[in-house]
Design a protein around this motif. Structure first.
Motif, mmCIF file in Angstrom:
data_model
loop_
_atom_site.group_PDB
_atom_site.id
_atom_site.type_symbol
_atom_site.label_atom_id
_atom_site.label_comp_id
_atom_site.label_asym_id
_atom_site.label_seq_id
_atom_site.Cartn_x
_atom_site.Cartn_y
_atom_site.Cartn_z
ATOM 1 N N SER A 83 6.655 15.113 25.634
ATOM 2 C CA SER A 83 5.488 14.281 26.031
ATOM 3 C C SER A 83 4.858 14.259 27.206
ATOM 4 O O SER A 83 4.006 14.061 27.788
ATOM 5 C CB SER A 83 5.497 12.960 25.360
ATOM 6 O OG SER A 83 6.637 12.204 25.982
ATOM 7 N N ASN A 84 5.891 14.310 28.237
ATOM 8 C CA ASN A 84 5.305 14.476 29.622
ATOM 9 C C ASN A 84 6.663 15.104 30.396
ATOM 10 O O ASN A 84 7.872 15.479 29.872
ATOM 11 C CB ASN A 84 5.477 12.979 30.623
ATOM 12 C CG ASN A 84 6.639 12.384 30.519
ATOM 13 O OD1 ASN A 84 7.755 12.756 30.757
ATOM 14 N ND2 ASN A 84 6.728 10.805 29.894
ATOM 15 N N GLU A 85 6.314 15.561 31.473
ATOM 16 C CA GLU A 85 7.143 16.587 32.546
ATOM 17 C C GLU A 85 8.192 16.177 32.568
ATOM 18 O O GLU A 85 9.492 16.913 32.447
ATOM 19 C CB GLU A 85 6.346 17.077 33.881
ATOM 20 C CG GLU A 85 6.758 18.260 34.288
ATOM 21 C CD GLU A 85 6.469 19.464 33.663
ATOM 22 O OE1 GLU A 85 7.610 20.533 33.943
ATOM 23 O OE2 GLU A 85 5.542 19.337 32.877
ATOM 24 N N GLU A 86 8.462 14.740 32.891
ATOM 25 C CA GLU A 86 9.910 14.235 33.391
ATOM 26 C C GLU A 86 10.746 14.282 32.125
ATOM 27 O O GLU A 86 12.017 14.706 32.156
ATOM 28 C CB GLU A 86 9.515 12.491 33.565
ATOM 29 C CG GLU A 86 10.632 12.031 34.405
ATOM 30 C CD GLU A 86 10.833 12.141 35.661
ATOM 31 O OE1 GLU A 86 11.752 11.818 36.439
ATOM 32 O OE2 GLU A 86 10.062 13.345 36.243
ATOM 33 N N ASP A 87 10.336 13.718 31.025
ATOM 34 C CA ASP A 87 10.926 14.144 29.734
ATOM 35 C C ASP A 87 11.538 15.296 29.539
ATOM 36 O O ASP A 87 12.590 15.516 28.981
ATOM 37 C CB ASP A 87 10.197 13.425 28.506
ATOM 38 C CG ASP A 87 10.263 11.782 28.614
ATOM 39 O OD1 ASP A 87 11.099 11.206 29.343
ATOM 40 O OD2 ASP A 87 9.830 11.267 27.645
ATOM 41 N N TRP A 88 10.605 16.268 29.625
ATOM 42 C CA TRP A 88 10.797 17.455 29.105
ATOM 43 C C TRP A 88 12.073 18.092 29.995
ATOM 44 O O TRP A 88 13.169 18.792 29.601
ATOM 45 C CB TRP A 88 9.903 18.369 29.227
ATOM 46 C CG TRP A 88 9.873 19.711 28.797
ATOM 47 C CD1 TRP A 88 9.678 20.821 29.607
ATOM 48 C CD2 TRP A 88 10.372 20.266 27.585
ATOM 49 N NE1 TRP A 88 9.912 22.222 28.993
ATOM 50 C CE2 TRP A 88 10.176 21.825 27.679
ATOM 51 C CE3 TRP A 88 10.850 19.811 26.532
ATOM 52 C CZ2 TRP A 88 10.815 22.715 26.742
ATOM 53 C CZ3 TRP A 88 11.250 20.712 25.584
ATOM 54 C CH2 TRP A 88 11.230 22.164 25.553
ATOM 55 N N LYS A 89 12.008 17.839 31.373
ATOM 56 C CA LYS A 89 13.022 18.376 32.199
ATOM 57 C C LYS A 89 14.222 17.658 31.921
ATOM 58 O O LYS A 89 15.445 18.454 31.805
ATOM 59 C CB LYS A 89 12.849 17.835 33.723
ATOM 60 C CG LYS A 89 11.948 18.882 34.495
ATOM 61 C CD LYS A 89 12.338 18.730 35.877
ATOM 62 C CE LYS A 89 11.645 19.767 36.621
ATOM 63 N NZ LYS A 89 10.349 19.320 37.333
ATOM 64 N N LYS A 90 14.343 16.558 31.530
ATOM 65 C CA LYS A 90 15.705 15.748 31.108
ATOM 66 C C LYS A 90 16.255 16.477 29.786
ATOM 67 O O LYS A 90 17.480 16.526 29.716
ATOM 68 C CB LYS A 90 15.314 14.197 30.766
ATOM 69 C CG LYS A 90 15.380 13.429 32.147
ATOM 70 C CD LYS A 90 15.724 12.068 31.606
ATOM 71 C CE LYS A 90 14.456 11.186 32.255
ATOM 72 N NZ LYS A 90 14.310 9.873 31.384
ATOM 73 N N PHE A 91 15.051 16.908 29.076
ATOM 74 C CA PHE A 91 15.672 17.292 27.796
ATOM 75 C C PHE A 91 16.374 18.778 28.067
ATOM 76 O O PHE A 91 17.222 18.878 27.382
ATOM 77 C CB PHE A 91 14.346 17.422 26.869
ATOM 78 C CG PHE A 91 14.967 18.237 25.305
ATOM 79 C CD1 PHE A 91 15.536 17.460 24.398
ATOM 80 C CD2 PHE A 91 14.172 19.256 25.198
ATOM 81 C CE1 PHE A 91 15.756 17.941 23.286
ATOM 82 C CE2 PHE A 91 14.980 19.962 23.897
ATOM 83 C CZ PHE A 91 15.552 19.209 22.980
ATOM 84 N N LYS A 92 15.525 19.509 28.763
ATOM 85 C CA LYS A 92 16.204 20.937 29.018
ATOM 86 C C LYS A 92 17.366 20.878 29.689
ATOM 87 O O LYS A 92 18.171 21.767 29.777
ATOM 88 C CB LYS A 92 15.141 21.651 29.824
ATOM 89 C CG LYS A 92 13.997 22.126 28.938
ATOM 90 C CD LYS A 92 13.112 23.244 29.695
ATOM 91 C CE LYS A 92 12.907 22.870 31.188
ATOM 92 N NZ LYS A 92 11.756 23.862 31.828
ATOM 93 N N GLN A 93 17.790 19.729 30.672
ATOM 94 C CA GLN A 93 18.661 19.674 31.560
ATOM 95 C C GLN A 93 20.008 20.154 31.267
ATOM 96 O O GLN A 93 20.668 21.185 31.525
ATOM 97 C CB GLN A 93 18.797 18.585 32.357
ATOM 98 C CG GLN A 93 19.465 18.798 33.843
ATOM 99 C CD GLN A 93 18.741 19.767 34.340
ATOM 100 O OE1 GLN A 93 17.608 19.848 34.981
ATOM 101 N NE2 GLN A 93 19.506 20.666 35.220
ATOM 102 N N PRO A 94 20.517 19.631 29.787
ATOM 103 C CA PRO A 94 21.793 20.067 29.400
ATOM 104 C C PRO A 94 21.942 21.264 28.915
ATOM 105 O O PRO A 94 22.787 21.748 29.274
ATOM 106 C CB PRO A 94 21.958 18.906 28.319
ATOM 107 C CG PRO A 94 20.829 17.992 28.471
ATOM 108 C CD PRO A 94 19.854 18.390 29.370
#
Lengths: 591, 345
Positions: B115-126
């Motif tokens: 839903s926002n860039e920040e979250d998506w990054k966090k999701f992708k990180q692992p």
């Protein structure tokens, strides 16, 4: 609203269950006082329900119950005469499923529906499986169930009074406090010996299929009654929608079934002996191949149905010995049977309510192994009143309202005896029926799409019929029988074991327009018919199943082993690609 | 706020434990019974509880200093939906439908985590961490995936390809189009103009308003109106006919359609599909009385081709009942379920 209350009920039940477990672990088995059977304790009569409860209950009764139980609660409502067992006659205050000693009134308290302490409430809540009494949970609220029982116990029970301390007493089975004995091999062995010693087998039969004394038992009102079939625990009246729970059996065995020849064994068995017997009876109930309880369908409270009857391939001759490995490995399907109530003569009371089917095939034939419980072996004494092929008979069937004398219940054991029988119906040219393949009607669609019926009868005969429509007589096919073979036809201790062999069908030897051709890997619609000769079943007075499918399991094709390897290899390549791409991207290159 | 969230967390944990217990058969599957007729509402309520519980749980974890990474939240929630659909919902949903729900919820989960860039990054990180494999643990993980994924997918393929005998799925038209008219016992009834001759007021006139006012009350239990008891001896007209209809129903129909007209009669368990449930608002409540008259008179055999695949053993009741009896049964069915028949206008 309902959600939260049922959730609450679940939690309460779970807590209660936990408490039972806990108390079972630490509790000391109750030893009865001098005059008290073991495991019982004196109880207090519940107070009279409030007048407004009774009044409100009348409204419930005349909306829901009166249709079977009648205006005066004499079990003679409009529905009564076509039911067997007949609806309860409340007037005498005789109730079957109780926690109280034999002959006593059941537990009922209009103020509290506590599990295990309110027999009548639980009967209404869970219904009486195997009879027409449904579960009223989810239909009537808890309040309404207590109201209607307040009305029934005060107004319709006429010969006894639930609050009369002079004449009534309550000796209550302390089921919650008694620790069950685990169903170990030793316990089961003791149980199997005790059922002989305590003469259970005299009525329930050597294997417990209810075939011991099938003809002479009567209830308090003089109607014929059958001993329970221990192999169908989901039909136990007191199963409380929890058929494999051994406590229910322990309770019934301890308190007896009022109004029936089933006595209470509380006085001549110890609690320990009762657990052994209950364990054994519970063990006999039909289970899956791993010995686990069958999954019960919560919508019907019967075993869950799988409508596909798989048939396994066999090399060479098909074994006739049921103990053969091939038969033991073959999937055993539960086929539910209902009364044929479409055509006259209608079968309102079908005594066969399920059959068990297995199947094997080889390159030429398919064999069905059919097993079903039938308390009575019946071989025809005389001629049929009508040809087995006939339909649309102008015959007299059970009058809807005759009073007790002429009801179906009073006619039990008085029928002229015909052959027990079983039949398998499959459609001809099923491949040409529009998908999903199913013939249009139970007895064949028309001349173009007939059905092929193979029928075995208890006199050893096997016959083939052709059905061409729901209202057409079956035509007897006299040339096909030579293709059929009965590999087995035995009645042992209340159960029929029948093996029917028929050709798979091929254009060289059989007629494509008349016979069903079975093909590997295809769904062939299949219907089963069953007749109980002592129920007066003959012709189309029979039990019928829904449409099942016979499915000839194909041998596993080679591709099954090849493709997964290919795909796994593909995944490895994909992984490599992703990793390289990522590595390149990190290095700043693009692919 | 914290107290509220703790309660939520508690609900979530209990709910999850129950669900897992039911899946592994530790807790009996009927611990929280699904009550027929209320199932959709019950499930929505349950799901709301779960979602509230998860929100509380995640809040509690992060306030205790061990927040659940967004990645695992997403994966966990999706897995929960799949398990709930498979093990909780009854009667079971076919795999194809479950796959559809699964895809939709996967998309929803993706929308949530991106839903926002920040979250998506966090999701992708692992995921990226494992791909890059900078640390020893991630390296191990990467190798494990390298081997496990092909084996797993190969295994799934094998399972999918093994010959199986699952029941073919059947769909059918619930309310096939009726004919314009139907001939019963030698008389033709035009469906548009025929009326139930027993739907009458005390004066003997056809009166839908009067009869509708005397049916059972909607609401829990569906009980009769206190002053409209069909078993009252003094009844004339409508309520008398309701009783007569009820007598016919309980001598002929309840074997399949059930004592409470809910399709759960004595023989119902043997049939597939099980008989029609008249208390369901989708059956007789949607239909005109004449439609019912046609269906009752002609039965499953009288279904038009659209009724395909004709999975009905309902007899043509004209064989067993007179025209009057059929009309009375219909009258009773509407009375007992508390529904108004639909009218043409």
């Amino acid at each position: 609203m309902m959600n939260s209350s049922s959730r609450k009920a679940g939690v309460v039940a779970a807590t209660a269950f936990g408490m039972i477990l806990a108390s079972g672990t630490f509790g000391i088995p109750l030893i009865g006082a001098e005059d008290m059977p073991e495991g019982f304790k004196k109880g207090e009569l519940a107070p009279e329900p409030a007048a407004e409860m009774i009044e409100a209950g009348k409204r419930v009764y005349f909306t829901k119950c009166v249709w079977c139980h009648g205006v005066d609660g004499a079990g003679d409502g409009p529905g009564a005469d076509r039911l067997w067992p007949r609806p309860r006659n409340f007037n005498q205050g005789t109730f079957k499923i109780r926690h109280t000693a034999s002959g006593e009134l059941p537990l009922f308290d209009a103020r509290k529906p506590v599990p295990g302490q309110n027999d009548l409430f639980e009967t209404v809540t869970h219904g009486l499986p195997g009879s027409a009494m449904p579960s009223w949970e989810g239909i009537l609220t808890e309040e309404q169930r207590l109201q209607v029982l307040s009305f029934v116990t005060t107004q319709l029970v006429k010969d006894r009074k639930f609050t009369d301390k002079q004449s009534e007493s309550q000796t209550i089975l302390q089921l919650g406090d008694i620790k069950p004995i685990a169903a170990t091999e030793e316990s089961l062995k003791k149980g199997s010996e005790l059922i002989v010693e305590k003469k259970c087998v005299e009525c329930h039969g050597a294997e417990g299929r209810g075939d011991g004394n099938a003809f002479n038992l009567k209830d308090d009102w003089g109607f014929a009654i059958q001993p329970a079939d221990w192999h169908k625990c989901w039909n136990f009246r007191g199963s409380r929608q929890d058929p494999y729970n051994v406590r229910n059996i322990f309770r019934t065995f301890s308190t007896g079934v009022n109004g029936t020849p089933m006595p209470s064994f509380a006085d001549n068995t110890t609690v320990e002996e009762r657990w052994h017997i209950a364990n054994w009876v519970n063990f006999l109930c039909e289970r899956d191949t791993d010995g686990k309880p069958l999954p019960i369908d919560p919508l019907t409270d019967k075993p869950k149905i799988n409508f596909v009857v798989p048939s396994d391939p066999v090399e060479g001759e098909i074994p006739t010995d049921m103990e053969n490995e091939a038969w033991k490995k073959a999937a055993k399907r539960y086929v539910a049977m209902g009364g044929q109530i479409t055509h006259k003569p209608r079968n309102f009371v079908n005594r066969i309510d399920d059959i068990w089917v297995r199947s094997l095939y080889n390159d030429k034939v398919i064999v069905y192994l059919l097993e079903w419980d039938d308390r009575t072996k019946s071989v025809a004494e005389g001629k049929l009143p009508w040809a087995p092929t006939q339909v649309n008979l102008d015959i007299k069937e059970q009058d809807p309202k005759t009073g007790e004398e002429g009801s179906i219940a009073s006619n039990q054991n008085k029928y002229r005896v015909y052959n027990d029988a079983i039949a398998i119906e499959t459609p001809v040219k099923w491949k040409e029926l529009p998908a999903p393949i199913k013939p249009r009607y139970l007895f064949g669609t028309n001349e173009q799409f007939p059905v092929d019926i193979v029928k075995w009868e208890a006199d050893g005969s096997v016959r083939a019929f052709k059905g061409t429509g729901w209202d057409k007589d079956f035509e007897e096919r006299d040339t096909y029988e030579e293709n059929l073979k009965i590999l087995k036809g035995e009645w042992i201790n209340g159960r029929w074991y029948v093996m029917i062999q028929r050709p798979l069908g091929n254009k060289k030897d059989q007629d494509y327009d008349e016979d069903t051709f079975f093909e590997v890997g295809q769904y062939v619609p299949t219907v089963f018919f069953a007749w109980d000769g002592h129920n007066g079943d003959a012709g189309r007075k029979m039990a019928v199943s829904a449409f099942y499918y016979t499915f000839l399991n194909p041998p596993t094709p080679k591709e099954t082993y090849i493709y997964p390897v290919v795909i796994a290899f593909g995944v490895v390549l994909l992984e490599g690609w992703v990793l390289t791409r990522r590595a390149n991207k990190k290095k700043g290159k693009t692919l | 706020m914290k107290a509220l969230m703790s309660v939520g967390a508690l609900v979530g944990v209990i709910g999850l434990l129950l669900l897992v217990g039911m899946i592994f058969d530790v807790v009996p599957a009927n611990t929280v019974r699904l009550v027929e007729g209320y199932m959709p509402m019950q499930m929505l309520t349950e799901l709301t509880f779960f979602v509230a519980g998860f929100a509380g749980l995640s809040y509690m974890l992060s306030s205790m200093g061990m927040p659940l990474p967004r990645f695992w939240q997403g994966v966990g929630f999706w897995a929960f939906i799949l398990l709930y659909l498979k093990y909780r919902v009854y009667p079971p949903i076919p795999f194809s439908v479950r796959a559809m729900y699964g895809t939709v919820s996967l998309v929803a989960v993706f929308m949530w985590v991106s839903s926002n860039e920040e979250d998506w990054k966090k999701f992708k990180q692992p995921i990226l961490n494992v791909l890059d494999a900078q640390s020893g643990g991630n390296k191990m993980l990467r190798y494990a995936y390298l081997f496990l994924l092909p084996i797993l997918i190969g295994g799934f393929t094998y399972n999918a390809m093994k010959p199986k005998s699952e029941e073919p799925i059947e769909l059918r038209t619930v309310h096939p189009a009726p004919p314009a008219s139907t001939k019963v016992h030698g008389k033709t009834y035009v469906l548009q103009t025929s009326q139930n001759p027993y739907r009458v007021n005390p004066e003997g006139k056809y009166d839908q308003e009067f009869t509708n006012a005397n049916i059972v009350e909607q609401g829990m239990g569906r009980l009769m109106k206190p002053n409209a008891n069909p078993w009252d001896e003094k009844n004339t007209g409508y309520l008398k006919y309701v009783r007569e209809g009820g007598e016919i129903f309980f001598q002929n129909c309840h074997f399949c359609h059930g004592d409470n007209l809910n399709g759960r009669g004595l023989h119902a368990f043997a049939f597939n599909p099980i008989p029609a449930n008249f208390t369901d608002p989708g059956t007789i409540a949607q239909l005109q009385e004449t439609f019912i008259f046609w269906r009752v008179s002609k039965g499953g055999i009288g279904l038009p081709n659209e009724g395909f695949p004709w999975a009905s053993v309902m007899p043509p009741w004209e064989q067993h009942l007179t025209v009057d009896e059929i009309w009375k049964v219909i009258l009773f069915e509407y009375w007992h379920t508390g529904y108004y028949p639909r009218t043409w206008d």
